[in-house]
Scaffold this active site. Structure first.
Site, PDB file in Angstrom:
ATOM      1  N   GLN A  26      36.499  27.914  56.629  1.00 11.41           N
ATOM      2  CA  GLN A  26      35.040  28.012  56.711  1.00 11.41           C
ATOM      3  C   GLN A  26      34.517  28.049  58.142  1.00 11.41           C
ATOM      4  O   GLN A  26      33.389  28.493  58.368  1.00 11.41           O
ATOM      5  CB  GLN A  26      34.399  26.846  55.936  1.00 11.41           C
ATOM      6  CG  GLN A  26      34.689  26.918  54.448  1.00 11.41           C
ATOM      7  CD  GLN A  26      34.049  25.772  53.680  1.00 11.41           C
ATOM      8  OE1 GLN A  26      34.644  24.695  53.580  1.00 11.41           O
ATOM      9  NE2 GLN A  26      32.869  25.971  53.148  1.00 11.41           N
ATOM     10  N   HIS A  46      38.825  40.318  52.248  1.00 14.47           N
ATOM     11  CA  HIS A  46      39.110  41.678  52.713  1.00 14.47           C
ATOM     12  C   HIS A  46      39.258  42.665  51.562  1.00 14.47           C
ATOM     13  O   HIS A  46      39.620  43.824  51.767  1.00 14.47           O
ATOM     14  CB  HIS A  46      40.368  41.672  53.600  1.00 14.47           C
ATOM     15  CG  HIS A  46      40.176  40.898  54.875  1.00 14.47           C
ATOM     16  ND1 HIS A  46      41.212  40.372  55.608  1.00 14.47           N
ATOM     17  CD2 HIS A  46      39.044  40.545  55.536  1.00 14.47           C
ATOM     18  CE1 HIS A  46      40.726  39.727  56.666  1.00 14.47           C
ATOM     19  NE2 HIS A  46      39.417  39.822  56.642  1.00 14.47           N
ATOM     20  N   ASP A  59      36.450  35.925  59.140  1.00  9.45           N
ATOM     21  CA  ASP A  59      37.253  36.454  60.253  1.00  9.45           C
ATOM     22  C   ASP A  59      36.898  35.778  61.578  1.00  9.45           C
ATOM     23  O   ASP A  59      37.776  35.501  62.392  1.00  9.45           O
ATOM     24  CB  ASP A  59      37.047  37.969  60.400  1.00  9.45           C
ATOM     25  CG  ASP A  59      37.682  38.759  59.258  1.00  9.45           C
ATOM     26  OD1 ASP A  59      38.256  38.129  58.341  1.00  9.45           O
ATOM     27  OD2 ASP A  59      37.603  40.011  59.275  1.00  9.45           O
ATOM     28  N   ARG A  84      36.314  14.979  60.179  1.00 10.23           N
ATOM     29  CA  ARG A  84      37.206  15.447  59.120  1.00 10.23           C
ATOM     30  C   ARG A  84      37.311  16.962  59.213  1.00 10.23           C
ATOM     31  O   ARG A  84      36.296  17.661  59.135  1.00 10.23           O
ATOM     32  CB  ARG A  84      36.673  15.036  57.741  1.00 10.23           C
ATOM     33  CG  ARG A  84      37.516  15.582  56.611  1.00 10.23           C
ATOM     34  CD  ARG A  84      37.052  15.168  55.207  1.00 10.23           C
ATOM     35  NE  ARG A  84      37.922  15.827  54.251  1.00 10.23           N
ATOM     36  CZ  ARG A  84      37.513  16.576  53.215  1.00 10.23           C
ATOM     37  NH1 ARG A  84      36.235  16.694  52.937  1.00 10.23           N
ATOM     38  NH2 ARG A  84      38.392  17.170  52.436  1.00 10.23           N
ATOM     39  N   HIS A 129      42.803  22.647  52.242  1.00 11.82           N
ATOM     40  CA  HIS A 129      41.424  22.915  51.804  1.00 11.82           C
ATOM     41  C   HIS A 129      41.323  24.399  51.426  1.00 11.82           C
ATOM     42  O   HIS A 129      40.598  25.173  52.049  1.00 11.82           O
ATOM     43  CB  HIS A 129      40.437  22.521  52.907  1.00 11.82           C
ATOM     44  CG  HIS A 129      39.019  22.314  52.444  1.00 11.82           C
ATOM     45  ND1 HIS A 129      38.306  21.160  52.680  1.00 11.82           N
ATOM     46  CD2 HIS A 129      38.172  23.128  51.752  1.00 11.82           C
ATOM     47  CE1 HIS A 129      37.080  21.261  52.164  1.00 11.82           C
ATOM     48  NE2 HIS A 129      36.978  22.452  51.600  1.00 11.82           N
ATOM     49  N   ASN A 173      42.090  18.837  49.053  1.00 11.36           N
ATOM     50  CA  ASN A 173      40.656  18.774  48.838  1.00 11.36           C
ATOM     51  C   ASN A 173      40.298  19.360  47.474  1.00 11.36           C
ATOM     52  O   ASN A 173      40.538  20.534  47.229  1.00 11.36           O
ATOM     53  CB  ASN A 173      39.912  19.561  49.919  1.00 11.36           C
ATOM     54  CG  ASN A 173      38.402  19.450  49.751  1.00 11.36           C
ATOM     55  OD1 ASN A 173      37.836  18.369  49.937  1.00 11.36           O
ATOM     56  ND2 ASN A 173      37.753  20.538  49.350  1.00 11.36           N
ATOM     57  N   GLU A 174      39.742  18.523  46.607  1.00 12.22           N
ATOM     58  CA  GLU A 174      39.105  18.944  45.367  1.00 12.22           C
ATOM     59  C   GLU A 174      39.995  19.728  44.400  1.00 12.22           C
ATOM     60  O   GLU A 174      39.850  20.936  44.229  1.00 12.22           O
ATOM     61  CB  GLU A 174      37.843  19.757  45.681  1.00 12.22           C
ATOM     62  CG  GLU A 174      36.795  18.920  46.388  1.00 12.22           C
ATOM     63  CD  GLU A 174      35.502  19.679  46.651  1.00 12.22           C
ATOM     64  OE1 GLU A 174      35.476  20.904  46.464  1.00 12.22           O
ATOM     65  OE2 GLU A 174      34.523  19.032  47.030  1.00 12.22           O
ATOM     66  N   ASN A 316      34.032  13.464  47.145  1.00 16.64           N
ATOM     67  CA  ASN A 316      33.055  14.465  47.580  1.00 16.64           C
ATOM     68  C   ASN A 316      31.995  14.518  46.499  1.00 16.64           C
ATOM     69  O   ASN A 316      32.313  14.785  45.336  1.00 16.64           O
ATOM     70  CB  ASN A 316      33.693  15.855  47.696  1.00 16.64           C
ATOM     71  CG  ASN A 316      34.781  15.920  48.760  1.00 16.64           C
ATOM     72  OD1 ASN A 316      35.008  14.969  49.495  1.00 16.64           O
ATOM     73  ND2 ASN A 316      35.436  17.062  48.840  1.00 16.64           N
ATOM     74  N   TYR A 318      27.861  15.578  45.405  1.00 18.00           N
ATOM     75  CA  TYR A 318      26.666  16.319  45.795  1.00 18.00           C
ATOM     76  C   TYR A 318      25.519  16.177  44.805  1.00 18.00           C
ATOM     77  O   TYR A 318      24.375  16.096  45.203  1.00 18.00           O
ATOM     78  CB  TYR A 318      26.999  17.823  45.920  1.00 18.00           C
ATOM     79  CG  TYR A 318      27.858  18.172  47.102  1.00 18.00           C
ATOM     80  CD1 TYR A 318      29.258  18.117  47.022  1.00 18.00           C
ATOM     81  CD2 TYR A 318      27.285  18.558  48.302  1.00 18.00           C
ATOM     82  CE1 TYR A 318      30.048  18.433  48.119  1.00 18.00           C
ATOM     83  CE2 TYR A 318      28.075  18.874  49.401  1.00 18.00           C
ATOM     84  CZ  TYR A 318      29.441  18.825  49.309  1.00 18.00           C
ATOM     85  OH  TYR A 318      30.220  19.130  50.388  1.00 18.00           O
ATOM     86  N   GLU A 387      32.739  13.934  51.550  1.00 18.24           N
ATOM     87  CA  GLU A 387      31.747  15.009  51.680  1.00 18.24           C
ATOM     88  C   GLU A 387      30.478  14.609  50.943  1.00 18.24           C
ATOM     89  O   GLU A 387      30.549  14.045  49.838  1.00 18.24           O
ATOM     90  CB  GLU A 387      32.207  16.337  51.051  1.00 18.24           C
ATOM     91  CG  GLU A 387      33.220  17.088  51.841  1.00 18.24           C
ATOM     92  CD  GLU A 387      33.594  18.424  51.190  1.00 18.24           C
ATOM     93  OE1 GLU A 387      32.806  18.991  50.419  1.00 18.24           O
ATOM     94  OE2 GLU A 387      34.713  18.882  51.469  1.00 18.24           O
TER      95      GLU A 387
HETATM   96  C1  PNW Z   1      32.717  21.472  48.363  1.00 14.80           C
HETATM   97  N1  PNW Z   1      30.119  20.225  42.624  1.00 14.80           N
HETATM   98  O1  PNW Z   1      32.749  22.130  47.137  1.00 14.80           O
HETATM   99  C2  PNW Z   1      33.807  22.013  49.267  1.00 14.80           C
HETATM  100  O2  PNW Z   1      34.796  21.046  49.543  1.00 14.80           O
HETATM  101  C3  PNW Z   1      33.321  22.604  50.555  1.00 14.80           C
HETATM  102  O3  PNW Z   1      34.311  23.439  51.122  1.00 14.80           O
HETATM  103  C4  PNW Z   1      32.037  23.342  50.306  1.00 14.80           C
HETATM  104  O4  PNW Z   1      31.611  24.103  51.408  1.00 14.80           O
HETATM  105  C5  PNW Z   1      31.001  22.293  49.937  1.00 14.80           C
HETATM  106  O5  PNW Z   1      31.420  21.499  48.849  1.00 14.80           O
HETATM  107  C6  PNW Z   1      29.641  22.903  49.596  1.00 14.80           C
HETATM  108  O6  PNW Z   1      29.759  23.749  48.490  1.00 14.80           O
HETATM  109  C7  PNW Z   1      32.037  21.616  46.048  1.00 14.80           C
HETATM  110  O7  PNW Z   1      30.785  19.753  41.683  1.00 14.80           O
HETATM  111  C8  PNW Z   1      32.717  20.967  45.066  1.00 14.80           C
HETATM  112  O8  PNW Z   1      28.887  20.297  42.478  1.00 14.80           O
HETATM  113  C9  PNW Z   1      32.099  20.493  43.932  1.00 14.80           C
HETATM  114  C10 PNW Z   1      30.750  20.678  43.773  1.00 14.80           C
HETATM  115  C11 PNW Z   1      30.052  21.312  44.762  1.00 14.80           C
HETATM  116  C12 PNW Z   1      30.686  21.787  45.886  1.00 14.80           C
END
Ligand code: PNW
Length: 490
Positions: A26, A46, A59, A84, A129, A173-174, A316, A318, A387
């Site tokens: 990213q 790509h 890129d 991180r 990641h 990650n995730e 993480n 949100y 996150e």
């Molecule tokens: C994360 N959800 O993804 C990622 O780890 C990052 O790379 C990404 O840029 C960031 O969040 C923002 O999108 C997500 O369940 C994982 O809502 C889960 C959720 C959202 C984003």
């Protein structure tokens, strides 16, 4: 008098750490420089026609491959305790395998880590990641059980090169975003779109890959390097849409599919996949004519191997979704599929503040419920929020992001005051960056990045100033007006 109007200042606990995060694909750019091999995100971006909504690629991205030194200076100004970031597997091992080590890639991370430590910023390093070396995807990626060995071989190289300096490791990650979005749908590379089958195979292989590298560290590196190693799981809160038993069950199933699938095998006392996940997938598989459950079995040896394989849980988090069950919607999801197995319907509440990203609404009490539930279900593990953040369409006066951070940190303090063992907090993201399928349209940075400028100039947003003050004071000043629209940063 005036004093009675003063609200309290809420202190973070002694030793609580503040950080900010990015991920290699990213932000780094330099996708084919200095011997880096291709990853599945290079391949995806790509592709012609581009599946990315604004047609962009990583890129160049935020060009942290070249700007690392001045970036560390910005982090120092901000007062970060830790940074991180993730390592690009194919920058170090261009083919994915350890027979060729790309020294220039190693030098890049070594320089970054050394510069961070020189400025008293702890590196927290994610091994994976989402940017799998292309070769390994050709061999099936996380659908091939050999990924466990490939990941271990890569981790050995990383621990050998950087383990004397890095004390916080995150293996993966995730898992859900890797497995469901990458293998069960088309939302992430490799866009396999084989739902009901592939995400469950991936889940088992991700758990075993994580556990393998945990044990590698635990047995061969911990005694001399003395760090900690965990995993980051994305946790959405699923709130029942009504008080019916059905809706409560739907929300519970959604939580178990979304994050229990990965947290329960590692952090519960019993280990293994959660019961509701096993039952739901087994029953439907049988009805559908499969001879075995589409959810792979974890053997008793595997259960023991995975259970306890983390020094801490990275969360993480949100957002929150309303969840209900509606029998009349039978057949709304493809069969077989992960969504059909879960049989929950998710909707937004229109009254919750909406971010630029369609999936993201601000619900601080949902974050509190996640933290409380994790404390309750898994015997209060050590937690790092790895996150948390908010997207806008741009602009430096990001009052809605400021409000998001302050209210989510308030919810975190509520959980801490009730006993949650939360060690630190990470803002996503330090910089605007390549937001996967949304390209550069969704901006998560507390620093703006000018992607039209070849120098990729960074400018602190208001949220960066507010975060700096929170870190400096180690507290949330409740007299701060979250609805304050003034231009001047505090
Ligand atoms: C994360 N959800 O993804 C990622 O780890 C990052 O790379 C990404 O840029 C960031 O969040 C923002 O999108 C997500 O369940 C994982 O809502 C889960 C959720 C959202 C984003």
């Amino acid at each position: 008098g005036v004093h009675s109007l003063q609200k309290p200042v809420r202190k973070f606990p002694e030793g609580f750490k503040f950080g900010a995060a990015t991920a290699a694909y990213q932000v780094e750019g330099a996708w084919n420089e200095d011997g880096k091999g291709p990853s599945i995100w290079d391949d995806l971006t790509h592709t012609d026609p581009s599946p990315i909504s604004d047609g962009s690629t990583g890129d160049v991205a935020a060009d942290t491959y070249h700007l690392w030194k001045s970036d560390v200076e910005l982090m120092k100004q901000l007062g970060l305790d830790f940074y991180r970031f993730s390592i690009s597997w194919s920058r170090i091992l261009p083919t994915g395998f350890p027979d060729q080590i790309n020294q220039k890639g190693v030098d890049y991370y070594d320089n970054l880590i050394t510069e961070l430590l020189k400025n008293k910023i702890e590196p927290m390093v994610t091994l994976y990641h989402w940017d799998l070396p292309s070769n390994l995807q050709k061999l099936g990626g996380f659908a091939n059980p050999l990924i466990v060995e490939w990941f271990e071989q890569y981790a050995r190289v990383v621990f050998d090169k950087f383990g004397d300096k890095v004390k916080y490791w995150i293996t993966i990650n995730e898992p859900k975003q890797i497995c469901y979005e990458g293998y069960g749908s088309t939302a992430k590379a490799p866009r396999l779109n084989m739902t009901g089958i592939a995400e469950y195979i991936c889940a088992k292989n991700v758990l075993l890959s994580h556990a393998k590298v945990y044990h590698l560290y635990d047995e061969n590196y911990r005694y001399k390097q003395n760090g900690q190693i965990g995993i980051s799981v994305s946790c959405t809160w699923y709130e029942p849409a009504s008080d019916t038993i059905e809706d409560h069950q739907a929300a519970e199933d959604a939580r178990q599919f979304d994050w229990g699938q990965y947290i329960h095998p590692i952090f519960s006392k019993t280990g293994d996949f959660p019961l509701s996940l096993k039952n739901n997938v087994r029953l439907r598989s049988k009805e559908q004519g499969f001879l075995r459950s589409r959810l792979p079995v974890l053997s008793s040896e595997e259960i023991v191997y995975i259970r306890g394989s983390s020094d801490f849980l990275g969360i993480n988090s949100y957002t929150t979704k309303l969840t209900y069950r509606d029998a009349s919607l039978e057949g709304m999801y493809p069969v077989p599929s992960y969504m059909d197995d879960m049989s929950a319907v998710m909707v937004k509440d229109a009254s919750w503040p909406q971010a630029q990203s369609s999936w993201l609404q601000s619900v601080p009490w949902g974050f509190y419920k996640i933290l409380t539930q994790v404390r309750y279900l898994y015997d209060n593990p050590a937690v790092w929020i790895t996150e948390n953040g908010w997207s806008t369409s741009g602009g430096l006066i990001d009052n809605d992001r400021v409000k998001y951070y302050r209210t989510y940190l308030g919810a975190l303090l509520d959980a801490v005051e009730e006993g949650s063992n939360i060690k630190g907090y990470t803002a996503w993201s330090l910089f605007d960056n390549f937001e996967w399928m949304s390209g550069y349209a969704d901006k998560f940075g507390i620093f703006e990045v000018d992607f039209k400028d070849p120098k990729r100039t960074r400018t602190p947003r208001k949220s960066a100033h507010v975060y700096k003050e929170i870190i400096r004071s180690r507290s949330l000043d409740m007299n701060y007006d979250v609805d304050d629209k003034t231009v001047v940063a505090p």
